[in-house]
Each structure stands twice: as structure tokens, then as C-alpha cells.
Design an enzyme around this catalytic site. Structure first.
Site, PDB file in Angstrom:
ATOM      1  N   ARG A  23       2.918   4.170   5.084  1.00  0.00           N
ATOM      2  CA  ARG A  23       2.649   4.231   6.521  1.00  0.00           C
ATOM      3  C   ARG A  23       3.690   3.473   7.322  1.00  0.00           C
ATOM      4  NH1 ARG A  23      -3.675   2.917   7.253  1.00  0.00           N
ATOM      5  NH2 ARG A  23      -2.848   1.744   9.028  1.00  0.00           N
ATOM      6  N   ARG A  40       0.821  -1.223   0.000  1.00  0.00           N
ATOM      7  CA  ARG A  40       0.000   0.000   0.000  1.00  0.00           C
ATOM      8  C   ARG A  40       0.854   1.273   0.000  1.00  0.00           C
ATOM      9  NH1 ARG A  40      -4.381   0.671   4.502  1.00  0.00           N
ATOM     10  NH2 ARG A  40      -2.676  -0.053   5.810  1.00  0.00           N
TER      11      ARG A  40
END
Ligand code: AP5
Length: 210
Positions: A157, A125
Site C-alpha cells: 500500500r 505488510r
């Protein structure tokens, strides 16, 4: 209680954020993501952010009281007057009980994805720092010209790694999945097969919301 809201429910990496962007476009309901709010608090080094960071890095839940206070403040904002779409909240029964005092929840959309697919989704991601749109190295790459928002900047992230994913999944099964029965009993729980193409899932969610 005038406002009514919907909840996007599911394990980490199920596609809640991906679908939220599309549902927001279709319904006009603002997305309220406790994960995004906590990451903003960590970045701004607020007292909430400092308290939350250790829990998030370890893949554990941030204490209910911290989360409920964030939500109580958030739903006082002008854009929440007609209801909101919660993404990643509630995650415990005390959070759901607190939410029921704040707004009527009309639909809980549960995006179901088997655990073995989750690690690949989370580890690939990335998102656009300009607008928050979520992408994936393989399943949903950004176009060669960058994000449609025109302000493309890749962001990954800190908790998107194989070690933390396993502990986030364990936390989900132990503390969050019991909420499914809680909402099933209320007759507002809508399971959606999330192991399909993104567009197909959006189509089913919009039907469930009709
Ligand atoms: P949070 O930010 O909420 O993370 P999460 O629940 O772990 O969910 P994710 O954001 O990881 O996944 P998603 O379902 O949105 O998937 P996405 O659409 O990005 O929480 C982070 C932390 O904050 C928690 O661990 C906790 O510490 C704390 N926290 C937050 N809320 C809390 C609360 N209420 N109480 C206590 N603590 C809280 O998709 C994932 C990837 O898959 C993307 O790359 C996407 O492009 C791709 N993808 C999406 N759909 C598909 C598809 N159909 N096929 C193939 N790929 C797809």
C-alpha cells in the site's frame, strides 16, 4: 431496521483486515472495509477517489459525508441483507450516529495493540492482489508457493510507510478512539488483546460474538 451488523475497531495495523477474513469464514458476514472501498475508488479515478486520495496519502480521515454516502450505497447490495462486518468504519462519532440509523450494531470488537508495535506491523505488510489476503514479512509470510488462492501477486500500500503511520496513529487517537466510550456506554464494546498470535485473537473474537 431488520439487519444487524458487527464493527471491527482498532488502530491502523491492529489486525482488523487479518481477522475480518477469518470472521467472514466463521459467520458468513461480508466484510465492508471503507479503506478497501476508497483504494478501489482511487484506482478507478472516480470523483470519490480523487477527493479521498490527498487525505489518505497524508494519513488524515476522509470527510464524514463521503464515507457515509459510500456506506449507504454499499449496504443496499444483495450480500448485505443479513448484516455486514464493518472494518475501519465508523471512525468518528458522526459516522457512528449515521450508522445507527442504517443498521443495528450488536458487537464492536476492539482489537488493542500498543503504538510501538504498529509501525513494524504496517511497514512489513503486503497482500495478495489476487484475493486480498494480508501477509507480513516477518509475522505472517506467504508460503514459498504463493497464496492459496492460486493467483499470487504481491501488492504493497502507498500509505504503508513510517511517516504516514505516525500521522495515521495521531488521527486515530484524536478522532477515532473517543468512539470507544460512545460504544462502551451502549454495552456492546468488546476489547480484545491484539498483541498475541493471530489464531488466539480469532478464538477470543469468536467467543465474544457467540
Ligand atoms: P484503512 O485501510 O482502514 O487502514 P487502517 O485503519 O489504517 O487499518 P489497516 O488496514 O492499516 O490495518 P488493519 O487493522 O486492517 O491491519 P492488518 O490486518 O492489515 O484506511 C486507510 C485510509 O483510508 C485512512 O488512513 C483514511 O484516510 C481512509 N479511511 C478509511 N476508512 C475511513 C473512515 N471510516 N473515515 C474516514 N477515512 C477513512 O494487519 C497489519 C499487518 O500486521 C499485516 O501485515 C498482518 O499480517 C500483521 N498482523 C496482523 N495481526 C497480527 C498479529 N496478531 N501479530 C503479528 N502481526 C500481525
Amino acid at each position: 431496521m431488520d439487519m444487524s451488523s458487527i464493527v471491527l475497531f482498532g488502530p491502523p495495523g491492529a489486525g482488523k483486515g487479518t481477522q475480518a477474513a477469518r470472521i467472514m469464514e466463521a459467520t458468513g458476514l461480508p466484510q465492508v472495509s471503507t479503506g478497501d472501498m476508497l483504494r478501489a475508488a482511487v484506482k478507478a479515478n472516480t470523483a470519490t477517489g480523487i477527493e479521498a486520495k490527498g487525505y489518505m496519502d497524508a494519513g488524515n480521515l476522509v470527510p464524514d459525508e463521503v464515507i457515509i454516502n459510500l456506506i449507504k450505497d454499499r449496504i443496499l447490495e444483495d450480500d448485505a441483507v443479513n448484516g455486514v462486518m464493518f472494518d475501519g468504519f465508523p471512525r468518528t462519532i458522526p459516522q457512528a450516529e449515521a450508522l445507527s440509523q442504517i443498521t443495528e450494531v450488536t458487537h464492536v470488537i476492539a482489537i488493542e495493540v500498543p503504538d510501538e508495535k504498529i509501525v513494524g506491523r504496517i511497514c512489513g505488510r503486503y497482500s495478495c492482489a489476487g484475493c486480498g489476503m494480508v501477509y507480513h514479512d516477518t509475522f505472517n509470510p506467504v508460503s514459498s508457493s504463493g497464496c492459496d488462492c492460486g493467483n499470487w501477486q504481491e501488492k504493497r500500500r502507498a500509505d504503508d510507510n513510517a511517516e504516514t503511520v505516525q500521522s495515521r496513529l495521531d488521527t486515530y487517537h484524536q478522532q477515532t478512539s473517543p468512539l470507544a466510550d460512545w460504544y462502551l456506554e451502549k454495552g456492546i464494546f468488546h476489547p480484545i488483546d491484539g498483541d498475541r498470535a493471530i489464531d488466539e485473537i480469532t478464538g477470543d473474537i469468536l467467543v465474544a460474538l457467540e
